[in-house]
Design an enzyme around this catalytic site. Structure first.
Site, PDB file in Angstrom:
ATOM      1  CG  HIS A  18      -6.639  -3.133  10.704  1.00  0.00           C
ATOM      2  ND1 HIS A  18      -5.523  -2.747  10.701  1.00  0.00           N
ATOM      3  CD2 HIS A  18      -6.818  -4.254   9.851  1.00  0.00           C
ATOM      4  CE1 HIS A  18      -4.498  -3.258  10.065  1.00  0.00           C
ATOM      5  NE2 HIS A  18      -5.186  -4.322   9.457  1.00  0.00           N
ATOM      6  CE  LYS A  21      -5.427  -3.957   5.247  1.00  0.00           C
ATOM      7  NZ  LYS A  21      -5.589  -4.656   6.482  1.00  0.00           N
ATOM      8  CB  THR A  34      -1.977 -14.082   9.536  1.00  0.00           C
ATOM      9  OG1 THR A  34      -2.811 -12.718   8.795  1.00  0.00           O
ATOM     10  CG2 THR A  34      -2.672 -15.228   8.802  1.00  0.00           C
ATOM     11  NE  ARG A  45      -2.164  -1.246   3.625  1.00  0.00           N
ATOM     12  CZ  ARG A  45      -1.582  -0.569   4.730  1.00  0.00           C
ATOM     13  NH1 ARG A  45      -1.647   0.649   4.374  1.00  0.00           N
ATOM     14  NH2 ARG A  45      -1.191  -1.065   5.601  1.00  0.00           N
ATOM     15  NE  ARG A 102       6.472  -6.574  14.458  1.00  0.00           N
ATOM     16  CZ  ARG A 102       7.134  -7.688  14.378  1.00  0.00           C
ATOM     17  NH1 ARG A 102       8.236  -7.749  14.915  1.00  0.00           N
ATOM     18  NH2 ARG A 102       6.581  -8.623  13.731  1.00  0.00           N
ATOM     19  CG  ASP A 113      -6.566  -7.474   7.485  1.00  0.00           C
ATOM     20  OD1 ASP A 113      -5.966  -7.019   8.531  1.00  0.00           O
ATOM     21  OD2 ASP A 113      -6.791  -6.964   6.462  1.00  0.00           O
ATOM     22  CE1 TYR A 170       2.029  -7.434  -4.291  1.00  0.00           C
ATOM     23  CE2 TYR A 170       1.604  -6.171  -2.251  1.00  0.00           C
ATOM     24  CZ  TYR A 170       1.987  -7.227  -2.868  1.00  0.00           C
ATOM     25  OH  TYR A 170       2.532  -8.047  -1.867  1.00  0.00           O
ATOM     26  NE  ARG A 206       0.696  -8.592   2.739  1.00  0.00           N
ATOM     27  CZ  ARG A 206       0.200  -8.080   3.415  1.00  0.00           C
ATOM     28  NH1 ARG A 206      -0.827  -8.660   4.147  1.00  0.00           N
ATOM     29  NH2 ARG A 206       0.554  -7.063   4.056  1.00  0.00           N
ATOM     30  N   GLY A 257       2.250 -19.796  19.657  1.00  0.00           N
ATOM     31  CA  GLY A 257       1.369 -20.670  20.256  1.00  0.00           C
ATOM     32  C   GLY A 257       1.476 -20.737  21.716  1.00  0.00           C
ATOM     33  CB  SER A 316      -0.201  -3.547   8.462  1.00  0.00           C
ATOM     34  OG  SER A 316      -1.368  -3.375   7.998  1.00  0.00           O
ATOM     35  CB  CYS A 373       1.486  -6.674  14.372  1.00  0.00           C
ATOM     36  SG  CYS A 373       2.503  -5.199  14.910  1.00  0.00           S
ATOM     37  N   GLY A 374       1.776  -9.899  13.099  1.00  0.00           N
ATOM     38  CA  GLY A 374       1.488 -11.215  13.771  1.00  0.00           C
ATOM     39  C   GLY A 374       0.020 -11.451  13.960  1.00  0.00           C
TER      40      GLY A 374
END
Ligand code: SAT
Ligand code: MN
Length: 604
Positions: free
Chosen positions: A245, A225, A272, A74, A419, A292, A216, A388, A515, A267, A269-270
C-alpha cells in the site's frame, strides 16, 4: 442461459465461470466490456438517464454521483479473509470458514442480478503484458463499477488477447445486491444492500474475490484493494515479491539525477498529496508514478523494481485545493467521476477545503439544498468526508514519463508515516533492512474517515499501512519482509520514518507539510547518495540541526523540537508496541523482537 456463443474469447474456464455465475445471479443480459470510449459513454448515459449521474456543465465529460448513506467507504468489519485455517488469516483479519461463507453468499447471490445486466470486465493491473502485471475479470451488475474500472485499470479486448485460451486470471464477483422486480428501476437511488448484508470476501487459497451489497470504492472496484493488495499480497508471499500500500514518486535534483521513493501511509494521510508534491525548493522536481499501490519485484541487478498496478487515481476530494495539491486539481478538470461531493448551481463541484467559499446555493452529497454558514461550526459538511474523485493518471501534469513502463522503476528509498501529533520526529532513518521492517511494523496513525466503522480521533497501529489490506497473517507478512531482505541483500534500499503531523502542546502544527515536505525528500535523496548531513541517535539516523533548510514559519526552535529524540515518549511507544501490538502475534519474527529489544537498550 448459455453465453459462450457471443463471448469474445475462447477461454473455456472464463466462459464456464461466467455461465455459472449467470445461472446463480440470473441477470437479464450479459455484456462483455471492450474498454472503448463508446462503451464508457454508453454506461454513463444509462446512469444519467436513470437519475444516478449528474453531468457537470463546468467540467467536460465529468459526472457527479451520490451514493447511499450506508455505502460511503470501505467497511472493514464486513471484509473477510476466508482462508481454510483461521490462523492463516491471523489476528488482524476477520475470518469465516470459506465453505460456510460461500454457502451464505451463494444464497445472497441467488437471483441478485434480476432485472440488471451483468457486465464482464476483463482488466489488467499493471501495463498490459508487463511481467509484473496480473489479470483479473470482474463480473458486476453496476455500470458505475464499469466506468470506474475503465479509469482505474486497463480494461477490455486487449486484456482478453493477452489472456488467450488458457491464461491465468483472478475471478472477481461483484453485485450491488439489489435485484429489480419486473419493470422496476433504481428510481434515481444508489442501489446497494443494507450494511449487515454487505460482504467483501477474499479466498486466498483459491485466489477468488466475492463482493456483495456495496457499490462503493474499494468494496466494489475489485482490482484495487481486493486484488492488488489482499490477493496480490498472498501471491507476493508465495512468489517472492512485495504487494504494498505505497505511493511511488520520482525525485530529481537540480543536476538531473533521480531517485525513486515508495511510501506507505494509512488511508487518507496525504499520500496523494505527497505523490503529486510540488517542491518549494529551487531546482528540485517530483513526478508521480503511483499514489496508492506498489508492486515490487527483484530485478537481475538485485534492486527492487516497482510498478503502479493502477491506471487512475481514486482520491479523497475534501481538503484537495490548488494550494494543497495543484496537480490533483489539474488532474480532475475533465473526464472525472465525482462521488459524494457537493454540486454548485452552475454545474461545478465543491467540497470543504477546496480553497474558496461555497458559491451560493449548493446541493449537498445527500441531495439536499445547502448554503454555507461560516458562523455555524456544527454545520454538517456539504461533501462527505470520504468523497472521492476518479481520474485517469495520464491527466496528472506531474505524471512520470515512465509511469507506464512495463519494467517498473528501481526503488531507492522506502518511507513510512502516519498522523502522529507527538513522539515521532519529522524524519529518522533505519540503520538496517530489519530496522526498516521494524519501523514499518509499528506504523500508527490517528483514525480518519476512509473506513466507515472506526472511531475518528484515536490512534491505531497500522503496520505498513496494510492492516485493512493484508490478505494473510500479519505476523507471516512481517516474516516475508524479513525474508525479502535476506534473499535480496543488494537492493540498496534505505528506510525512513516521516511525520508531517507533529503538533505543539498547544495543538499548533509544527511543520507546514505539503510542498515543504520536499525539504525532507531532499535529505532522503542525499542520504541515498551518501551526501546528507546526519547523526546517529538511539532511534536511528537523523538529520543534523542544519541539514534541512527551514521553511518559512518554522523557527530553529521548532526544528529542534521536530528533530528531538523524545526518550520518555519512545519508551511509552515501545511499551505500547509490546503490550498492545506485538503481543497479538504468536508468530512474530525473532528479528523484530530483537530490533525492539535493541532499541529499548539504546534508549535506556
Ligand atoms: O475505497 S478505497 O479502498 O478504494 C480507498 C481507501 O480507502 O483508501
Ligand atoms: Mn489507499
Amino acid at each position: 442461459m448459455s453465453i459462450s456463443q457471443n463471448a469474445p474469447t475462447r477461454h473455456a474456464k472464463l466462459i464456464a465461470w461466467v455461465n455459472e455465475v449467470a445461472q446463480m445471479t440470473q441477470p437479464d443480459s450479459i455484456y462483455w466490456c471492450n474498454g472503448t470510449k463508446k462503451e464508457y459513454d454508453a454506461m454513463i448515459k444509462i446512469m444519467v438517464d436513470g437519475g444516478l449521474a449528474t453531468p457537470l456543465a463546468k467540467k467536460p465529460n465529468s459526472y457527479l454521483f451520490r451514493s447511499d448513506a450506508s455505502d460511503v467507504a470501505r467497511v472493514e468489519n464486513r471484509t473477510y479473509i476466508a482462508s481454510k485455517s483461521k490462523d492463516d488469516a491471523g489476528p488482524t483479519n476477520n475470518w469465516i470458514n470459506p465453505e460456510e461463507l460461500k454457502t451464505t453468499m451463494r444464497s445472497l447471490y441467488k437471483g441478485c442480478m434480476k432485472g440488471r445486466t451483468m457486465y464482464v470486465i476483463p482488466f489488467s493491473m499493471g501495463p498490459i503484458g508487463s511481467p509484473i502485471a496480473k489479470i483479473g475479470v470482474e463480473l458486476s451488475d453496476s455500470p458505475y463499477v464499469v466506468t470506474n474500472m475503465h479509469i482505474m485499470a486497463r480494461v477490455g479486448k486487449k486484456v482478453l488477447e493477452v489472456l488467450g485460451e488458457n491464461g491465468e486470471f483472478i475471478p472477481c464477483l461483484h453485485t450491488v445486491g439489489k435485484p429489480l422486480l419486473s419493470c422496476q428501476d433504481d428510481s434515481g437511488k444508489w442501489p446497494c444492500a443494507p450494511l449487515d448484508k454487505k460482504y467483501i470476501a477474499h479466498f486466498p487459497e483459491t485466489r477468488e474475490i466475492w463482493s456483495y451489497g456495496s457499490g462503493y470504492g474499494g468494496n466494489a472496484l475489485l482490482g484495487k484493494k481486493c486484488l492488488a493488495l489482499r490477493i496480490a499480497s498472498v501471491q507476493a508471499r508465495d512468489e517472492g515479491w512485495l504487494a504494498e500500500h505505497m505511493l511511488i514518486l520520482k525525485v530529481t535534483n537540480p543536476e538531473g539525477k533521480s531517485k525513486y521513493v515508495a511510501a506507505a501511509f494509512p488511508s487518507a494521510c496525504g499520500k496523494t498529496n505527497l505523490a503529486m508534491l510540488v517542491p518549494t525548493i529551487e531546482g528540485w522536481k517530483v513526478e508521480t508514478v503511483g499514489d496508492d499501490i506498489a508492486w515490487m519485484k527483484p530485478g537481475k541487478d538485485g534492486k527492487l523494481y516497482a510498478i503502479n498496478p493502477e491506471a487512475g487515481f481514486f482520491g479523497v476530494a475534501p481538503g484537495t485545493a490548488m494550494d494543497t495539491n495543484p496537480n490533483a486539481m489539474l488532474s480532475i478538470t475533465a473526464n472525472t467521476i465525482f462521488t459524494n461531493v457537493a454540486l454548485t448551481e452552475d454545474g461545478d463541484v465543491w467540497w470543504e477545503g477546496i480553497g474558496y467559499d461555497a458559491p451560493g446555493k449548493l446541493i449537498d452529497w445527500t441531495g439536499k439544498p445547502w448554503i454555507q454558514d461560516k458562523g455555524n461550526k456544527s454545520q454538517a459538511p456539504s461533501a462527505h468526508a470520504n468523497a472521492r474523485f476518479t481520474a485517469p493518471a495520464q491527466q496528472c501534469p506531474a505524471i512520470a514519463a515512465n509511469f507506464d513502463d512495463p519494467a517498473g522503476v528501481p526503488i531507492d528509498a522506502i518511507l513510512f508515516g502516519g498522523r502522529r501529533p507527538s513522539t515521532i520526529p519529522l524524519v529518522h532513518q533505519a540503520k538496517s533492512w530489519n530496522h526498516g521492517v521494524f519501523m514499518g511494523s509499528i506504523v500508527g496513525s490517528e483514525i480518519t474517515a476512509a473506513a466507515l466503522d472506526l472511531k475518528a480521533g484515536t490512534i491505531r497501529r497500522d503496520p505498513f499501512a496494510m492492516l485493512p489490506f493484508c490478505g494473510y497473517n500479519m505476523g507471516d507478512y512481517f516474516a516475508h519482509w524479513v525474508k525479502m531482505g535476506e534473499k535480496n541483500p543488494n537492493t540498496g534500499i534505505k528506510f525512513f520514518f516521516v511525520n508531517w503531523f507533529r503538533k505543539t502542546k498547544e495543538g499548533k502544527w509544527l511543520w507546514p507539510g505539503y510542498g515543504e515536505n520536499s525539504r525532507v525528500l531532499k535529505w532522503v535523496f542525499e542520504q541515498c547518495e551518501g551526501t546528507g548531513k546526519s547523526v546517529e541517535t538511539p532511534i536511528g539516523i537523523m538529520p543534523t540541526a542544519d541539514a534541512i533548510e527551514l521553511p518559512a514559519g518554522v523557527s530553529a526552535d521548532d526544528m529542534k523540537e521536530l528533530l528531538t529524540v523524545d526518550v520518555e515518549g519512545w519508551k511509552a511507544e515501545l511499551a505500547d508496541v509490546k503490550q498492545n501490538h506485538y503481543s497479538k502475534f504468536s508468530n512474530l519474527p525473532k528479528a523484530l523482537a530483537e530490533e525492539l529489544a535493541a532499541l529499548e537498550a539504546r534508549l535506556a
